[in-house]
Design an enzyme around this catalytic site. Sequence first.
Site, PDB file in Angstrom:
ATOM      1  N   HIS A   1       0.605  -1.172  -0.035  1.00 58.86           N
ATOM      2  CA  HIS A   1      -0.068   0.118   0.068  1.00 58.86           C
ATOM      3  C   HIS A   1       0.924   1.153   0.140  1.00 58.86           C
ATOM      4  O   HIS A   1       0.308   2.215  -0.119  1.00 58.86           O
ATOM      5  CB  HIS A   1      -1.018   0.100   1.216  1.00 58.86           C
ATOM      6  CG  HIS A   1      -0.280   0.302   2.623  1.00 58.86           C
ATOM      7  ND1 HIS A   1      -0.035  -0.736   3.362  1.00 58.86           N
ATOM      8  CD2 HIS A   1       0.146   1.246   3.086  1.00 58.86           C
ATOM      9  CE1 HIS A   1       0.190  -0.358   4.631  1.00 58.86           C
ATOM     10  NE2 HIS A   1       0.584   0.960   4.239  1.00 58.86           N
TER      11      HIS A   1
ATOM     12  N   ASP B   1       0.072  -7.406   1.437  1.00 57.98           N
ATOM     13  CA  ASP B   1       0.421  -6.316   1.558  1.00 57.98           C
ATOM     14  C   ASP B   1       1.938  -6.297   1.582  1.00 57.98           C
ATOM     15  O   ASP B   1       2.483  -5.586   2.422  1.00 57.98           O
ATOM     16  CB  ASP B   1      -0.137  -5.683   2.815  1.00 57.98           C
ATOM     17  CG  ASP B   1       0.063  -4.224   2.873  1.00 57.98           C
ATOM     18  OD1 ASP B   1       0.253  -3.523   1.680  1.00 57.98           O
ATOM     19  OD2 ASP B   1      -0.482  -3.561   3.643  1.00 57.98           O
TER      20      ASP B   1
ATOM     21  N   SER C   1       5.034   2.250   8.169  1.00 60.55           N
ATOM     22  CA  SER C   1       4.410   1.099   7.202  1.00 60.55           C
ATOM     23  C   SER C   1       5.776   0.737   6.466  1.00 60.55           C
ATOM     24  O   SER C   1       6.318   1.367   5.600  1.00 60.55           O
ATOM     25  CB  SER C   1       3.331   1.432   6.083  1.00 60.55           C
ATOM     26  OG  SER C   1       2.163   1.715   6.926  1.00 60.55           O
TER      27      SER C   1
END
Length: 522
Positions: A158, A188, A267
């Site tokens: 993402h 992901d 992230s």
Amino acid sequence: MKIIRKFALVSMILVAVLVSCGSGTAETPAEAEPVAGGGESSQQAVPESGGTGSGGAQSALESESDTATSSSDAARRQALSFQDAFRDVAREVAPEVVEVNVVNVVDVEQQSPFDFFFGPDGDDGEDGEGRQYRRQGLGSGVIVRRDGQTTYAVTNAHVVSEVDEVSVVLNDDREFDAEIVGTDRRLDIALLSFEAPGNVPVATFGNSNDLQVGDWVVAVGNPLGFQSTVTAGIVSALGRSAPQQGRAVSNITDFIQTDAAINPGNSGGALANLNGEIIGINTWIASRSGGSVGIGFAIPSNNVEKAVNDFIEEGQVVYGWLGVSIGDANPQLYPNIREDMGLGDTSGAMVFNVYSGSPADNDGILPGDFITSANGENVENANQLTRIVGNLSPGESIDFGLVRYGSPRRVNVDITQRRPESELQQQLSRVWPGMYVLNITDELRERLDIGRRRRGVIVRAAVEGSPAAQSGIRQGDLITEVNGRSVESMQDFYRELNERGDRGDDLTILRRGETVERRITP
């Protein structure tokens, strides 16, 4: 060399014990501690009028004080060693983490403000001037491999999804343009590559299967743009699944939960153990404010390491494929399903549909089967079965234990490679039968205006493009017969449906008080 501190937790416990005992030792009862003007025992040991006998008492006090000082010093040394363990991890892991900067170029049409009042002055046919807007984003990554000067860093899918430019900034502030080797939305995970001369540290993966709840962990990343930020916490839970509503996170991984602070920008960053090994890639947080509230989640390193190898060798993450659509036997969604299907308290995953020509179809798994084990490992729920099958390599055989119409069975299936999601979406016509049914309840009778004498199963949903949908079956239909035989429960429905195999089935349906006949064919 990695510096391993295995006595950290013992150190903390010892410090806590010493603090709670004041200046005494752990073996000395609190009521016997020598305190000025102290308790009964100290009054008996020291005569009220000074003089004879005071030397022995003074000696005892000095000896006890020396013991307390020695214990306090030892505790301090151990606490500092514990602190050193975190320093060592930070020194080792921070250079292995990169800042990932992305740019998404968006075309924006710009019009003259006069057009608002007078309309476009448009003999030339142009409505306005084009303008490009550069939307910037930020994330983290971990350097996981090096081949000459070609360097690979893993991050979240993402972070780099649908971007036009990617660059990485190393811990020493060197910046390089990067290319996307591959992305996988289910996991992901994305892999980047860039050319970096000179010294570049490479992270070491740990075994995420060795993690236990309560283990110390360190998160390293770039939250809100603050480069190489280090936070610490523990493993709060293992095997977490992402919420199914309101999130784009897949169920293909079982997340590590930690209370180490993770914020936007973290992230793709590292979650490391006290050996300095990467045991997870930080991915998402649960928060109402958008910032850390101590509930963060990371992809286990074993899943990440496999994905990295697949990206480099195959150009994509390779998953095993069974060819079924499954779900949990949840009585709230499917009333009386356990009693009706003869499942008892057994855990597992319910097979609602099977892809025609898939490994499941070829080797004998049927709609209505309830899978309870895979190669001897108990299946707890549908998410776990998805992970088990997905982690298998194409060509592997797997032995399933299942319940069919209330009786136990075993089926051996040869797994194949899962096709990309886009291809599977184009093959929904192969999903058999292409619907989800449930037992009728009094509440459903009232809502759908079904008389009490009517028996059958209700269509909860029809899969778009499937044989059921193509034949005109709709949500809310009451299926009363399959091939001329009455059905009163889910078990009746699946038993009759599977009786004819691939020859097709004739369904009798009650829809808004009218009887409708439909035929479905695989």
